[in-house]
Each structure stands twice: as structure tokens, then as C-alpha cells.
Motif scaffolding. Structure first.
Motif, short mmCIF file in Angstrom:
data_model
loop_
_atom_site.label_atom_id
_atom_site.label_comp_id
_atom_site.label_asym_id
_atom_site.label_seq_id
_atom_site.Cartn_x
_atom_site.Cartn_y
_atom_site.Cartn_z
N PRO A 156 0.77 -1.25 0.00
CA PRO A 156 0.00 0.00 0.00
C PRO A 156 0.80 1.29 0.00
O PRO A 156 0.33 2.30 -0.52
CB PRO A 156 -0.84 -0.13 1.28
CG PRO A 156 -1.03 -1.60 1.45
CD PRO A 156 0.28 -2.20 1.03
N TYR A 157 2.01 1.32 0.58
CA TYR A 157 2.78 2.56 0.62
C TYR A 157 3.99 2.50 -0.29
O TYR A 157 5.05 3.04 0.01
CB TYR A 157 3.21 2.86 2.06
CG TYR A 157 2.07 3.34 2.94
CD1 TYR A 157 1.29 4.43 2.58
CD2 TYR A 157 1.78 2.68 4.14
CE1 TYR A 157 0.26 4.88 3.39
CE2 TYR A 157 0.75 3.12 4.95
CZ TYR A 157 -0.01 4.22 4.57
OH TYR A 157 -1.04 4.65 5.37
N ASP A 158 3.83 1.86 -1.44
CA ASP A 158 4.92 1.71 -2.39
C ASP A 158 5.22 3.02 -3.12
O ASP A 158 6.12 3.08 -3.95
CB ASP A 158 4.59 0.61 -3.41
CG ASP A 158 5.80 -0.18 -3.85
OD1 ASP A 158 6.92 0.18 -3.45
OD2 ASP A 158 5.63 -1.15 -4.61
N ASP A 159 4.47 4.08 -2.81
CA ASP A 159 4.76 5.38 -3.39
C ASP A 159 5.74 6.18 -2.54
O ASP A 159 6.15 7.27 -2.92
CB ASP A 159 3.48 6.19 -3.62
CG ASP A 159 2.60 6.28 -2.39
OD1 ASP A 159 2.97 5.71 -1.34
OD2 ASP A 159 1.52 6.89 -2.48
N VAL A 160 6.13 5.66 -1.38
CA VAL A 160 7.15 6.32 -0.56
C VAL A 160 8.48 6.18 -1.29
O VAL A 160 8.90 5.08 -1.65
CB VAL A 160 7.24 5.70 0.84
CG1 VAL A 160 8.45 6.24 1.59
CG2 VAL A 160 5.97 5.99 1.62
N THR A 161 9.18 7.30 -1.49
CA THR A 161 10.38 7.28 -2.32
C THR A 161 11.24 8.50 -2.02
O THR A 161 10.73 9.56 -1.67
CB THR A 161 9.99 7.30 -3.82
OG1 THR A 161 11.16 7.54 -4.61
CG2 THR A 161 8.99 8.40 -4.12
N PRO A 162 12.56 8.37 -2.18
CA PRO A 162 13.43 9.54 -2.08
C PRO A 162 13.39 10.39 -3.35
O PRO A 162 13.98 11.46 -3.39
CB PRO A 162 14.81 8.93 -1.87
CG PRO A 162 14.73 7.60 -2.55
CD PRO A 162 13.32 7.11 -2.33
N GLY A 163 12.72 9.93 -4.38
CA GLY A 163 12.65 10.68 -5.63
C GLY A 163 12.11 9.86 -6.78
O GLY A 163 11.19 10.25 -7.48
N GLN A 164 12.68 8.68 -6.99
CA GLN A 164 12.25 7.81 -8.09
C GLN A 164 10.85 7.28 -7.85
O GLN A 164 10.47 6.95 -6.73
CB GLN A 164 13.24 6.64 -8.20
CG GLN A 164 12.92 5.64 -9.29
CD GLN A 164 13.90 4.48 -9.30
OE1 GLN A 164 14.96 4.55 -8.64
NE2 GLN A 164 13.60 3.42 -10.02
#
Length: 386
Positions: free
Chosen positions: A356-364
């Protein structure tokens, strides 16, 4: 960009980055282009969501908006045919709707039902008694409002019939997410089988004995009880002395530091988290990761970043979340979310929600989304399962 959870209205927003403001109001409708690469001449699509006035909305078989009335009893078969025959290709016009889905199915129609309200009863991949359980279907998600069209491919629940997305706009260019290629159900099933343990139990087979879909581990959480305990224990031990920094990635919310004391991870803003269990990590939405109504923006930001780092098993090594995250380090622990690892390994561009939180990202971008304030055509391409 805006998170899947926030924009689709499923749960609390991940607060990844501010939404991109539209230069002008979105059009009244966008064109949905349905492309059939399955090799089957029998493909149907269904479009359903919530209209701006709060009513349940579907498109009927001709592509016209249909607003079902509340039935007298629950589980009443949908009285209007909403199966859009795709054939070699089909286009329909889609009006504003939120929390919406585009279902695709091969070789048969899906059975939808209405509960009183009305509320739509969606196909089930968990209930073997559901008339759609043994059918070959999948879905993409979207919300289309006055700000923008946001659509994404999701493997949060399962891997099934492969879908891809493409978006054309009036002035802001084109976007695409290829999604899993043909044959990916077999490939993901094989990868989980090779992993061993209970991972092979995530594969559901069809009547022909071949893999039909592959479930996310959250739907078999009972088979993974204690699976991540050792890793979580190490994390909690580390932060009893080291300091964890979590950046909300939203200047209005800020950055927080936390340490563990008495098995509770407490941040400098007062938000605290008990030690999660494996099921909490898989679902991202139970135990300490549940976000109650009225939760602070800080908690809404911290939960996704803790849950993502535990799914990717990077929290032990990286004390600066998610700023210091290196995708090459994701899923490298022996005990990790191997479903997400294998799914991402099969994606041509590594983009698609595997938890569910696979949109957490440092940028990519890992999320597999397309979005624009000036949408013209959203293309959904359906490919072969095997």
C-alpha cells in the motif's frame, strides 16, 4: 505527485509530495481507450466509481453513465448490463468519478451485485464461493475530478491479468506505465515457488491447474506469523541507542526524530509506535500502523515511511527515511516482502504498487501512476495471463 491512497480516497494520504496544480479545470470527460493484446476475442471492461454528487456510477454496455437505484434486498444482481465488449479495441467517454476502478476480464462476463444504499458488491478474489472467483480478471484504479485525472496499476492485492497504462494530454505531454508483461502470473508464481517456505501458498490456480492469480502476502498473513520478528527486533534494538530521522517530505509537516524506549518508538513530536508484527507490515494498516480518524498530519506521514522501510527491509540499515533510501538495497534481507521483490523484478520499469505505501520514495517513482490536469485519453492495455 499525489499518493494513490490520498487521491483515490482509500485511506490516509502518504503525503509524499504536493499535488501538481492544474493550469485550468479538467475537461468534463476523458476518453478511455481499451486495447486488447490478450489473444482472446472475448474481453469485457467495467467502469465504476462514485460520482461528484456521491451517487454510485457505472458505465453501461454502451458507455452511457448509469446510476443504480437502491435494491429492495442485498446481493441483488445488477439489473443493467455494464459489460463493455472490448473486441479488438474500444473507446468510451468517462465522466468525473472518484475511487473508481476499470475491471478487465477475459472469456466471460463478471457478475456484479447491489446491496441496499445502493452499494456495489465487487468481484472477490478471496471468497471461493464468489461467482467471479475462478474468472480471469484484474483492475486499474483512477480518480477524475476538477483537479486532475490520477490512475494507477495496483498489485497491492494480487497479480492477475496484466494491465498497462498510457495517458495523453492536451498540452502536458504523454505518460505511460507498461505494467507486468504477458505471462507474468506464471513468472511471479515460479519466483515465489523458488523462494520456498510459505511463499508458494500465495498462488491461486484455475480449473486447468495453471496459476490464475498470485495474492499479496497480506491476504495469507496467518501463514507468516512471526516471519519478520527477528528483523523487527533488530530494528527496535538499534533505535534504542541510534536516532531515526523521518522526513515527511512536506515542508508544512516537517522532519521528525525518534528513539525506542521500553519497546515503544517515540518521536520528538510525541507520536509513538509499539512494535509491529508481520501482519501489520504486510497490510500497512493494522496495529501501530492503523491511522485513526483525526490523526495528526505527522502520524499520517510517519506511518507510510515506517511501513515502507519495513516492507523493503531497509529500516535497520538506513537511519534517514526515506531520504537515504537506495533502491538497490530494497528487499535484500533474507526475510523480506518477497512478493514485492519478485513483482518489482518483473516490471519493465520497476513501477507498480506491490504494497500500500509503495509510493514512498526519495525521488524515483515506484508507484506506477499517471496523472495530469489536462487529460485527453487514458489507454488501458490488457495482455495475456500465460
Amino acid at each position: 505527485m499525489v499518493s494513490r491512497r490520498g487521491f483515490l480516497g482509500l485511506t490516509a494520504a502518504a503525503l509524499a509530495l504536493p499535488a501538481i496544480p492544474a493550469a485550468a479545470a479538467t475537461p468534463a470527460a476523458f476518453t478511455l481507450n481499451l486495447a486488447n493484446n490478450t489473444g482472446s476475442g472475448t474481453v469485457f471492461a467495467y467502469v465504476t466509481g462514485t460520482a461528484p454528487d456521491g451517487r454510485l456510477i457505472l458505465l453501461d454496455s454502451g458507455g452511457a453513465p448509469y446510476y443504480p437505484a437502491s435494491p429492495a434486498t442485498d446481493l441483488t444482481p445488477l439489473p443493467v448490463d455494464c459489460a463493455i465488449a472490448v473486441g479488438s479495441g474500444r473507446q468510451v467517454s468517462v465522466p468525473k468519478m472518484a475511487g473508481a476502478r476499470i475491471y478487465l476480464v477475459t472469456d466471460a462476463k463478471l457478475d456484479f451485485f447491489l446491496n441496499r444504499g445502493p452499494a456495489l458488491v465487487h468481484p472477490s478474489f478471496l471468497n471461493s464461493g464468489d461467482p467471479n472467483f475462478a474468472k480471469n480478471w484484474s483492475f486499474a484504479e483512477f480518480t477524475f475530478n476538477d483537479a486532475q485525472l490520477f490512475a494507477n496499476i495496483s498489485y497491492v492485492d494480487f497479480v492477475g491479468l496484466p494491465l498497462g497504462l498510457g495517458l495523453t494530454t492536451s498540452s502536458s505531454g504523454t505518460q505511460s506505465v507498461p505494467g507486468l508483461p504477458s505471462g507474468s502470473v506464471d513468472a511471479v508464481s515460479s519466483g515465489l515457488g523458488a523462494q520456498g517456505g510459505n511463499w508458494a501458498q500465495l498462488v491461486q490456480t484455475g480449473s486447468d491447474g495453471r496459476p490464475l492469480r498470485v495474492l499479496s502476502a497480506q491476504h495469507k498473513a496467518d501463514q507468516f506469523a512471526g516471519y519478520l520478528d527477528g528483523y523487527i527486533d533488530q530494528v527496535w534494538q538499534k533505535y534504542s541507542s541510534a536516532t531515526l530521522t523521518v522526513d515527511s517530505q512536506n515542508p508544512a509537516v516537517g522532519t521528525f526524530t525518534g528513539k525506542v524506549s521500553g519497546d515503544v518508538l517515540t518521536f520528538d513530536n510525541g507520536e509513538s509506535f509499539g512494535k509491529p508484527v508481520t501482519a501489520d507490515v504486510w497490510s500497512c494498516d493494522s496495529g501501530p500502523f492503523a491511522i485513526p480518524q483525526g490523526a495528526s498530519d505527522a502520524r499520517k506521514a510517519i506511518v507510510p515511511r515506517l511501513a515502507a522501510a519495513l516492507n523493503r527491509t531497509t529500516l535497520l540499515d538506513n537511519t534517514n527515511q526515506p531520504t537515504g533510501e537506495d533502491p538497490a538495497r530494497f528487499y535484500q534481507n533474507a526475510e523480506t516482502n518477497h512478493y514485492a521483490r519478485i513483482v518489482h523484478g518483473k516490471l519493465p520499469d520497476n513501477r507498480g504498487y506491490a504494497f500500500p505505501y509503495d509510493d514512498v520514495t526519495p525521488g524515483q517513482d515506484f508507484s506506477g501512476s499517471v496523472f495530469a490536469g489536462d487529460p485527453l485519453t487514458l489507454t488501458v492495455t490488457v495482455s495475456a495471463t500465460h
